[in-house]
Enzyme design. Structure first.
Site, short mmCIF file in Angstrom:
data_model
loop_
_atom_site.label_atom_id
_atom_site.label_comp_id
_atom_site.label_asym_id
_atom_site.label_seq_id
_atom_site.Cartn_x
_atom_site.Cartn_y
_atom_site.Cartn_z
N LEU A 89 -62.12 19.38 46.29
CA LEU A 89 -63.26 19.89 45.53
C LEU A 89 -63.24 21.41 45.62
CD1 LEU A 89 -66.14 17.53 46.80
CD2 LEU A 89 -64.83 17.30 44.68
N ASP A 90 -63.65 22.07 44.55
CA ASP A 90 -63.78 23.53 44.60
C ASP A 90 -64.74 23.92 45.72
OD1 ASP A 90 -62.13 23.78 42.41
OD2 ASP A 90 -63.77 23.98 40.96
N ARG A 91 -64.58 25.12 46.23
CA ARG A 91 -65.41 25.59 47.35
C ARG A 91 -66.90 25.44 47.05
NH1 ARG A 91 -64.53 29.25 51.53
NH2 ARG A 91 -62.51 29.88 50.68
#
Length: 243
Positions: free
Chosen positions: A92-94
């Site tokens: 997942l993106d940050r």
């Protein structure tokens, strides 16, 4: 005048390296404005506010799989490094919170990655987007990702890879909409690019056109199902209700 990360390091009593890291993670604010550039020159009397990061929570684990409720502003690879013997099945993106899956043994990891490749993993997200969405929208638009430096994706009918996203309205507040999102493919920044493509970028996603400043991009991985496993991560406060 002094560089932002040096001022922050002095105020917090931390190293310059640590100060740069938390600025890059989007955790540092001056008033209500996020500090985006660690080397920006700021007045010596600038006062910073540093946001706390929620704890990483394990939703479920056994000999095959670990399901995590990932807080926003935490890197997926940092979670992998913190869990002995586990390997990310996806990322997942940050800024994205919610369900994150890791595998515990090679056979299961290989089988699970094959499920992702063959689009047999059910993935459902929740987001707040710019503008008003009244009805279900299906987006079938190929995505090309450019990974030189900071990853960036765009719609490209010639060179892009197939990408499919379904968007359903859940709630409307003013000129913002809360939506549920299902994706069958998993292209880099797929949800962000597709929502921007239809004129409804995710709130806080300035990279793809949002003009609303928030603490993070308001995107949450709500549910995920693979094989006979199904996981759900409760919505954090900023997703549950917009402001």
């Amino acid at each position: 005048m002094e560089k932002a990360y040096k001022l922050l390091a002095k105020q917090q009593g931390i190293s310059n390296k640590k100060a740069k890291e938390i600025i890059d993670r989007g955790l540092v604010f001056v008033g209500d404005k996020k500090v985006k550039i660690a080397r920006a020159e700021l007045a010596d009397d600038t006062r910073f506010r540093v946001e706390d990061v929620a704890d990483v929570k394990i939703l479920y684990e056994d000999d095959n799989i670990v399901a995590i409720n990932k807080p926003a502003q935490v890197d997926s690879y940092d979670i992998q490094d913190a869990i002995d013997g586990a390997e990310l099945l996806h990322r997942l993106d940050r800024d994205t919170s919610g369900v994150l899956l890791l595998g515990r043994n090679r056979e299961f990891i290989d089988d699970a990655i094959n499920e992702f490749k063959n689009r047999r993993v059910k993935k459902e997200y929740v987001a707040w987007v710019e503008g008003v969405i009244y009805e279900e929208i299906e987006i079938d638009a190929p995505i090309l990702t450019i990974k030189k430096g900071k990853a960036f994706s765009k719609i490209d009918d010639t060179k892009g890879k197939k990408a499919y996203t379904k968007v359903k309205p859940l709630e409307i507040q003013g000129k913002k909409s809360k939506v549920s999102i299902e994706i069958k493919t998993g292209r880099t920044h797929q949800i962000r690019v597709h929502l921007a493509h239809i004129g409804h970028p995710i709130v806080g996603d300035e990279q793809y056109g949002s003009r609303t400043q928030t603490k993070r991009i308001l995107l949450h991985s709500a549910k995920m199902a693979i094989f006979n496993y199904a996981f759900e991560a409760a919505e954090p406060k900023d997703i549950l209700r917009y402001k």
